[in-house]
Design a protein around this motif. Sequence first.
Motif, mmCIF file in Angstrom:
data_model
loop_
_atom_site.group_PDB
_atom_site.id
_atom_site.type_symbol
_atom_site.label_atom_id
_atom_site.label_comp_id
_atom_site.label_asym_id
_atom_site.label_seq_id
_atom_site.Cartn_x
_atom_site.Cartn_y
_atom_site.Cartn_z
ATOM 1 N N VAL A 59 -20.437 42.553 23.538
ATOM 2 C CA VAL A 59 -19.342 42.242 22.609
ATOM 3 C C VAL A 59 -18.304 41.376 23.314
ATOM 4 O O VAL A 59 -17.671 41.825 24.287
ATOM 5 N N ALA A 65 -13.775 42.045 23.610
ATOM 6 C CA ALA A 65 -14.053 43.464 23.366
ATOM 7 C C ALA A 65 -12.815 44.338 23.278
ATOM 8 O O ALA A 65 -12.909 45.496 22.888
ATOM 9 N N GLY A 71 -13.528 43.218 18.220
ATOM 10 C CA GLY A 71 -14.276 43.676 19.401
ATOM 11 C C GLY A 71 -14.290 45.194 19.535
ATOM 12 O O GLY A 71 -15.352 45.799 19.723
ATOM 13 N N ALA A 78 -16.424 46.605 16.861
ATOM 14 C CA ALA A 78 -17.858 46.382 17.093
ATOM 15 C C ALA A 78 -18.398 47.366 18.124
ATOM 16 O O ALA A 78 -19.519 47.873 17.981
ATOM 17 N N THR A 135 -23.407 49.629 24.793
ATOM 18 C CA THR A 135 -22.476 48.509 24.619
ATOM 19 C C THR A 135 -21.953 47.992 25.949
ATOM 20 O O THR A 135 -21.645 48.754 26.863
#
Length: 328
Positions: free
Chosen positions: A150, A153, A158, A161, A172
Motif C-alpha cells: 500500500v 500507507a 492508505g 486499504a 500488508t
Amino acid sequence: MRAVQIVDLTGPGSALAQVELPEPEPTHMLTPGSGVVIDVHAAGVSFPEVLQTRGEYQLKPPLPFVPGSEVAGVVRSAPDGSRLSEGDRVAAGCLLGAFAEVAVAPEFLTFPLSDELDYAQGSGLVLNYHTAYFSLKLRGRLVEGETVLVHGAAGGVGTAAIQVAKGLGARTIGVVSSDDKERVAREAGADDVVRSDGAWKDEAKELSGGGVDVVVDPVGGDRFTDSLRSLREEGRVVVIGFTGGSIPEVRVNRLLLNNTEVVGAGWGAFAMNKPQVNREIGAEVNRLVDEGFVRPIVGARFPLERAGEALALIDARGATGKIVLDIR
Ligand SMILES: NC(=O)c1ccc[n+]([C@@H]2O[C@H](COP(=O)([O-])OP(=O)(O)OC[C@H]3O[C@@H](n4cnc5c(N)ncnc54)[C@H](OP(=O)(O)O)[C@@H]3O)[C@@H](O)[C@H]2O)c1
C-alpha cells in the motif's frame, strides 16, 4: 445553519468563507426529490476538497458551493420506506455539502454507524473504506493469503486499504515517507512498513517471498514502474490516485513479459449509479467494523471555521489518517 463555502479558486489558504445558509431541502442530486437529512456531528476532509479549491477536481459545481463529501451524524429525516429512522447514528456519503451543520445524502449512501465508532471515525468511513474495499476486492480481486503493498500507507486511503486488506485475510506492507507516518501505518495494522526514499521495491519482494500480489496506489508519480517491478506473476497494480503529482505512463511490454496487470479503480464513477453495489459494500465495511478490522484513524481535528487549515495540512503532505471537522 453554519457552513463553509468555496467562494473562489485561489487554493486552500484563501478560497473558503464561513457563511450562514438556509438548511437544505430533503433532496439530493443523485436522488432528486429524496434524501436523508442528517444533523452533522463530524465532516470528513479529503484530498478532493483541496483540489476543488483550485478548480482541479472532476466535480466542479458553480461557485460558491459547500464542499465536503462525507459526514457522520444523526438522522433528522429519512425517505418513506427507508431502512433508516429519525435519531439513527449514521455515516454517509453526500458528495458535496458536508462542511455544514445539516447535510443531505442519498439513502443508498447512508449506513448505520456502529457504537464501536465515534462520529469523527464515522466521518472517515465512506470515501476511504468504500474505495479500499472496491479497489481491493472488486477491482484487485484480492483473495485470502495474498500480500498487498500500500503506497501512501499513513494517508486516508492508505490506512483504510491496510485495514480492509487485513480484514480480507491479506498480509500488508505499507510504503511511507517519514517516521511519523511509519508509526501511523503500523497503528493501522500494517505487518511491515518500508520507506518510499529507500529500496522499498527490493524490500517488498523479499518480505513477500518474490513479489506482492496487489499494489494499492493512490500516489502515482515516478514510483509506478517500481510498483510494477514489485509484483509477482499475475500480480495487479490498482490505480487509485495521483497525490505524487504526475500521472504515470506504462510501457505495456512489461505487463506482457511478467504477466501482470494495471487495473483502474474509480469508486465514485463506478458506484454512484449503482445503489445496490453501495449497499453491498456498506454491509461489508460494517461487517469489518463488527469484526474489529476497521477502526478509522483520526489524524487531526479542527472546528468548522478552521476548515482552511485542515485543507492546508493535506495540501502540505502533513496529514495522517483522516482529517475531521468537528461540527457539533
Ligand atoms: N479512485 C478513487 O475512487 C478514489 C477515492 C478516494 C480518494 N482517491 C484519491 O486517492 C488519493 C489519496 O487520497 P487520501 O485521502 O488518501 O490522501 P492523503 O491522506 O493526503 O494521503 C496521500 C498520501 O500520498 C502520499 N504522497 C506522496 N507524494 C505526495 C505529494 N507530493 N503530496 C501529497 N501527498 C503525497 C503521502 O504519503 P507519503 O508522504 O508517505 O508518501 C500521503 O500520505 C487522492 O488523489 C484522492 O483523490 C481516489
